[in-house]
Design a protein around this motif. Sequence first.
Motif, PDB file in Angstrom:
ATOM      1  N   ARG A   1       8.324 -69.853  20.647  1.00 58.04           N
ATOM      2  CA  ARG A   1       7.419 -70.014  21.797  1.00 58.04           C
ATOM      3  C   ARG A   1       7.308 -68.707  22.579  1.00 58.04           C
ATOM      4  NH1 ARG A   1      10.199 -74.955  21.917  1.00 58.04           N
ATOM      5  NH2 ARG A   1      11.643 -74.183  23.513  1.00 58.04           N
TER       6      ARG A   1
ATOM      7  N   ARG B   1       5.088 -66.233  20.795  1.00 49.04           N
ATOM      8  CA  ARG B   1       3.670 -66.605  20.939  1.00 49.04           C
ATOM      9  C   ARG B   1       3.154 -66.243  22.344  1.00 49.04           C
ATOM     10  NH1 ARG B   1       5.611 -70.675  17.768  1.00 49.04           N
ATOM     11  NH2 ARG B   1       5.853 -72.184  19.445  1.00 49.04           N
ATOM     12  N   ARG B   2       4.002 -66.437  23.357  1.00 42.83           N
ATOM     13  CA  ARG B   2       3.618 -66.108  24.743  1.00 42.83           C
ATOM     14  C   ARG B   2       3.596 -64.608  24.988  1.00 42.83           C
ATOM     15  NH1 ARG B   2       7.505 -67.345  28.353  1.00 42.83           N
ATOM     16  NH2 ARG B   2       6.136 -66.706  30.015  1.00 42.83           N
TER      17      ARG B   2
ATOM     18  N   PRO C   1       3.888 -61.542  22.558  1.00 40.61           N
ATOM     19  CA  PRO C   1       4.020 -60.995  21.204  1.00 40.61           C
ATOM     20  C   PRO C   1       4.797 -59.677  21.132  1.00 40.61           C
ATOM     21  CG  PRO C   1       1.770 -61.717  21.605  1.00 40.61           C
ATOM     22  CD  PRO C   1       2.493 -61.824  22.907  1.00 40.61           C
TER      23      PRO C   1
END
Length: 192
Positions: free
Chosen positions: A167, A170-171, A173
């Motif tokens: 996560r 993704r938030r 990179p």
Amino acid sequence: MPTMPIRMLTICGISELPDQRDRSVTHVLSILDPEHPDPEAFGAYARHHRTILRFHDIINPIPGMILPTSRDVESILRFGDDVMNERDDGVEGHLLVHCHMGVSRSTAAMLTLLAQTNPDESEDELFSRLVEIRPQAWPNSLMVDFADSLLGREGRLTDALCRHYGRQIRRMPNYAQVMHDLGRGREVEMAA
């Protein structure tokens, strides 16, 4: 934390310590590199209970550096026990956990304390609470492994850490490259 007399939880880095001075901090867990001097900011804090641990933010042996050990995580758990045993119903507590940047060692320590005081809370819920406290959290995986074992979580905390890393990448990179550059590529691989 329902079973702890702490109402406010803060994670920060050394540069942010002066900003916390007026926030009625009652308990501090400091995690510093072994050679780093004691932060001067604490001289301006009101009276508080403070525990200092010293080891480097690494997950693999590096010559000249000190790895976190299970004894360090045991010390974090003893700190949590001390906080719970100091219950003062008339005072709202404020727990501050810091390391150098407020990203890795301190977030692993706070996760450990959250898991200790909330044994029935799911691991994913613990990580959600951690991100509410410190959105950039990237807990040191070695510390989390030790906490998982010491708290009898049977690998569930480490499994949730993998999902958390995913996560976070993704938030943010850029974390993947930053962690690789810091010698923490194994943690990026855990996210997959």
